[in-house]
Scaffold this motif. Structure first.
Motif, PDB file in Angstrom:
ATOM      1  N   ILE A 127      -6.000  -4.086  -9.392  1.00  0.00           N
ATOM      2  CA  ILE A 127      -4.946  -4.041 -10.397  1.00  0.00           C
ATOM      3  C   ILE A 127      -5.451  -4.710 -11.671  1.00  0.00           C
ATOM      4  O   ILE A 127      -5.919  -5.850 -11.642  1.00  0.00           O
ATOM      5  CB  ILE A 127      -3.670  -4.748  -9.911  1.00  0.00           C
ATOM      6  CG1 ILE A 127      -3.222  -4.178  -8.556  1.00  0.00           C
ATOM      7  CG2 ILE A 127      -2.557  -4.599 -10.934  1.00  0.00           C
ATOM      8  CD1 ILE A 127      -2.044  -4.907  -7.936  1.00  0.00           C
TER       9      ILE A 127
ATOM     10  N   GLY B  66       3.699  -3.226 -16.831  1.00  0.00           N
ATOM     11  CA  GLY B  66       3.588  -2.428 -15.617  1.00  0.00           C
ATOM     12  C   GLY B  66       3.391  -3.217 -14.342  1.00  0.00           C
ATOM     13  O   GLY B  66       3.267  -2.632 -13.263  1.00  0.00           O
ATOM     14  N   GLU B  67       3.396  -4.561 -14.426  1.00  0.00           N
ATOM     15  CA  GLU B  67       3.078  -5.384 -13.262  1.00  0.00           C
ATOM     16  C   GLU B  67       4.098  -5.239 -12.132  1.00  0.00           C
ATOM     17  O   GLU B  67       3.723  -5.108 -10.961  1.00  0.00           O
ATOM     18  CB  GLU B  67       2.954  -6.859 -13.686  1.00  0.00           C
ATOM     19  CG  GLU B  67       1.723  -7.160 -14.520  1.00  0.00           C
ATOM     20  CD  GLU B  67       1.836  -6.696 -15.964  1.00  0.00           C
ATOM     21  OE1 GLU B  67       0.790  -6.538 -16.626  1.00  0.00           O
ATOM     22  OE2 GLU B  67       2.985  -6.480 -16.436  1.00  0.00           O
TER      23      GLU B  67
ATOM     24  N   THR C 292      -4.513  -6.126 -15.406  1.00  0.00           N
ATOM     25  CA  THR C 292      -3.327  -6.617 -16.087  1.00  0.00           C
ATOM     26  C   THR C 292      -3.681  -7.686 -17.112  1.00  0.00           C
ATOM     27  O   THR C 292      -4.748  -8.303 -17.020  1.00  0.00           O
ATOM     28  CB  THR C 292      -2.336  -7.216 -15.059  1.00  0.00           C
ATOM     29  OG1 THR C 292      -1.270  -7.883 -15.747  1.00  0.00           O
ATOM     30  CG2 THR C 292      -3.029  -8.226 -14.172  1.00  0.00           C
TER      31      THR C 292
ATOM     32  N   LEU D 218       4.739  -0.143  -6.318  1.00  0.00           N
ATOM     33  CA  LEU D 218       3.859   0.919  -5.842  1.00  0.00           C
ATOM     34  C   LEU D 218       3.019   0.442  -4.667  1.00  0.00           C
ATOM     35  O   LEU D 218       2.892   1.141  -3.652  1.00  0.00           O
ATOM     36  CB  LEU D 218       2.959   1.404  -6.978  1.00  0.00           C
ATOM     37  CG  LEU D 218       1.926   2.478  -6.616  1.00  0.00           C
ATOM     38  CD1 LEU D 218       2.617   3.740  -6.120  1.00  0.00           C
ATOM     39  CD2 LEU D 218       1.033   2.795  -7.819  1.00  0.00           C
ATOM     40  N   CYS D 219       2.445  -0.755  -4.776  1.00  0.00           N
ATOM     41  CA  CYS D 219       1.621  -1.295  -3.688  1.00  0.00           C
ATOM     42  C   CYS D 219       2.431  -1.457  -2.410  1.00  0.00           C
ATOM     43  O   CYS D 219       1.951  -1.144  -1.313  1.00  0.00           O
ATOM     44  CB  CYS D 219       1.022  -2.640  -4.107  1.00  0.00           C
ATOM     45  SG  CYS D 219      -0.288  -2.510  -5.340  1.00  0.00           S
TER      46      CYS D 219
ATOM     47  N   CYS E  77      -1.944  -1.697 -15.513  1.00  0.00           N
ATOM     48  CA  CYS E  77      -0.601  -2.069 -15.947  1.00  0.00           C
ATOM     49  C   CYS E  77      -0.521  -2.023 -17.465  1.00  0.00           C
ATOM     50  O   CYS E  77      -1.278  -2.723 -18.149  1.00  0.00           O
ATOM     51  CB  CYS E  77      -0.240  -3.474 -15.474  1.00  0.00           C
ATOM     52  SG  CYS E  77      -0.294  -3.683 -13.683  1.00  0.00           S
TER      53      CYS E  77
ATOM     54  N   ALA F 185       3.667  -1.965 -10.552  1.00  0.00           N
ATOM     55  CA  ALA F 185       2.467  -1.952  -9.710  1.00  0.00           C
ATOM     56  C   ALA F 185       2.752  -2.596  -8.358  1.00  0.00           C
ATOM     57  O   ALA F 185       2.289  -2.123  -7.312  1.00  0.00           O
ATOM     58  CB  ALA F 185       1.324  -2.669 -10.413  1.00  0.00           C
TER      59      ALA F 185
ATOM     60  N   LEU G 211       1.686 -11.117 -10.645  1.00  0.00           N
ATOM     61  CA  LEU G 211       1.358 -10.389  -9.414  1.00  0.00           C
ATOM     62  C   LEU G 211       0.976 -11.300  -8.250  1.00  0.00           C
ATOM     63  O   LEU G 211       0.564 -10.808  -7.203  1.00  0.00           O
ATOM     64  CB  LEU G 211       0.212  -9.412  -9.705  1.00  0.00           C
ATOM     65  CG  LEU G 211       0.616  -8.202 -10.546  1.00  0.00           C
ATOM     66  CD1 LEU G 211      -0.593  -7.525 -11.154  1.00  0.00           C
ATOM     67  CD2 LEU G 211       1.418  -7.215  -9.716  1.00  0.00           C
TER      68      LEU G 211
ATOM     69  N   ILE H  75      -5.112   0.397 -10.349  1.00  0.00           N
ATOM     70  CA  ILE H  75      -3.815   0.491 -11.006  1.00  0.00           C
ATOM     71  C   ILE H  75      -3.906  -0.274 -12.323  1.00  0.00           C
ATOM     72  O   ILE H  75      -4.198  -1.473 -12.341  1.00  0.00           O
ATOM     73  CB  ILE H  75      -2.683  -0.097 -10.144  1.00  0.00           C
ATOM     74  CG1 ILE H  75      -2.612   0.617  -8.786  1.00  0.00           C
ATOM     75  CG2 ILE H  75      -1.350   0.012 -10.872  1.00  0.00           C
ATOM     76  CD1 ILE H  75      -1.594   0.009  -7.827  1.00  0.00           C
TER      77      ILE H  75
ATOM     78  N   TYR I 156      -2.056   4.798 -13.885  1.00  0.00           N
ATOM     79  CA  TYR I 156      -1.474   4.055 -15.003  1.00  0.00           C
ATOM     80  C   TYR I 156       0.031   3.966 -14.790  1.00  0.00           C
ATOM     81  O   TYR I 156       0.705   4.982 -14.619  1.00  0.00           O
ATOM     82  CB  TYR I 156      -1.788   4.760 -16.323  1.00  0.00           C
ATOM     83  CG  TYR I 156      -1.146   4.139 -17.546  1.00  0.00           C
ATOM     84  CD1 TYR I 156      -1.223   2.772 -17.791  1.00  0.00           C
ATOM     85  CD2 TYR I 156      -0.470   4.940 -18.476  1.00  0.00           C
ATOM     86  CE1 TYR I 156      -0.633   2.207 -18.916  1.00  0.00           C
ATOM     87  CE2 TYR I 156       0.110   4.389 -19.613  1.00  0.00           C
ATOM     88  CZ  TYR I 156       0.031   3.019 -19.825  1.00  0.00           C
ATOM     89  OH  TYR I 156       0.605   2.462 -20.941  1.00  0.00           O
ATOM     90  N   MET I 157       0.568   2.742 -14.762  1.00  0.00           N
ATOM     91  CA  MET I 157       2.003   2.547 -14.621  1.00  0.00           C
ATOM     92  C   MET I 157       2.657   2.684 -15.993  1.00  0.00           C
ATOM     93  O   MET I 157       2.380   1.911 -16.906  1.00  0.00           O
ATOM     94  CB  MET I 157       2.314   1.159 -14.030  1.00  0.00           C
ATOM     95  CG  MET I 157       1.658   0.879 -12.691  1.00  0.00           C
ATOM     96  SD  MET I 157       2.054   2.092 -11.390  1.00  0.00           S
ATOM     97  CE  MET I 157       3.849   2.003 -11.342  1.00  0.00           C
TER      98      MET I 157
END
Length: 224
Positions: A5, A140-141, A7, A147-148, A111, A144, A13, A109, A85-86
């Protein structure tokens, strides 16, 4: 699976991966999650990774160079199945997407933050763009992390009962049926008799029927 990820605010996160199912999946070496601070990949003063957008307008934009350096460094170490890409204008995350991504080996990913990323990042590096809903977050964190969670819980060995994930809401385009636990009678409100019968074919039939009824009432669009 390995998830990397990228960021500008890695602290956001930390907690999602330090508790419950996600923590156990990492401790059991079923999945690796690595968070990369984008500021480690810039040569500019004050670790700058954003700049004003060409043409004017409100909001800062993440620059292409540090993102390029980070993704290139990761790709030198291994092959990646997807670079995600978030973004709120991506395809909306659903169970079908989660199922597909859970079968992959390595994903990145990215963010977004501020006003987003330089469009050239999306054109040159991104293979899939995902949103978690029709609204805008500060970055986008959190998306993300969502999503994870949806991906990791589907990987074999993560849940103690693997069939649990297969019977979740949306797996068959149906909402999950009602569930009950003890006591069987709580202040006069009773559990449906069929669930206490021990007749498992009848129980499955009841669950399928209830799942259809609930979906028809709450999310008829799924049945279309």
């Amino acid at each position: 699976m390995r998830i990397d990820i990228i960021t500008v605010v890695p602290d956001i996160l930390k907690s999602p991966f330090e508790a419950s199912i996600l923590k156990r999946s990492i401790e059991k070496n079923i999945v690796e999650v690595h968070v990369h601070n984008l500021r480690d990949y810039t040569d500019l003063s004050y670790n700058q990774v954003d700049d004003y957008q060409f043409g004017g307008g409100a909001g800062m934009v993440l620059m292409i160079e540090p993102i390029d350096k980070c993704i290139t460094a990761l790709k030198k170490e291994r092959d990646y199945d997807e670079v995600i890409y978030m973004t709120p204008d991506g395809v909306t995350l659903n169970q079908k997407i989660a199922n597909s991504l859970s079968l992959l080996n390595n994903i990145i990913i990215l963010c977004g933050h501020y006003k987003g990323v330089d469009q050239r990042v999306r054109d040159l590096f991104i293979t899939k763009e995902i949103s978690i809903g029709d609204y805008v977050l500060s970055g986008g964190e959190l998306g993300a992390a969502v999503l994870c969670d949806t991906i990791i819980r589907l990987i074999p060995g993560v849940l103690s009962n693997e069939t649990s994930a297969l019977t979740d809401t949306f797996q068959d385009n149906l909402l999950a049926p009602p569930v009950y636990t003890r006591p069987a009678d709580y202040k006069g409100t009773k559990v449906p008799e069929v669930l206490l019968s021990g007749n498992f074919p009848k129980i499955e039939e009841w669950r399928e029927d209830e799942a259809y009824k609930r979906t028809e009432r709450l999310r008829p669009d799924l049945l279309e």
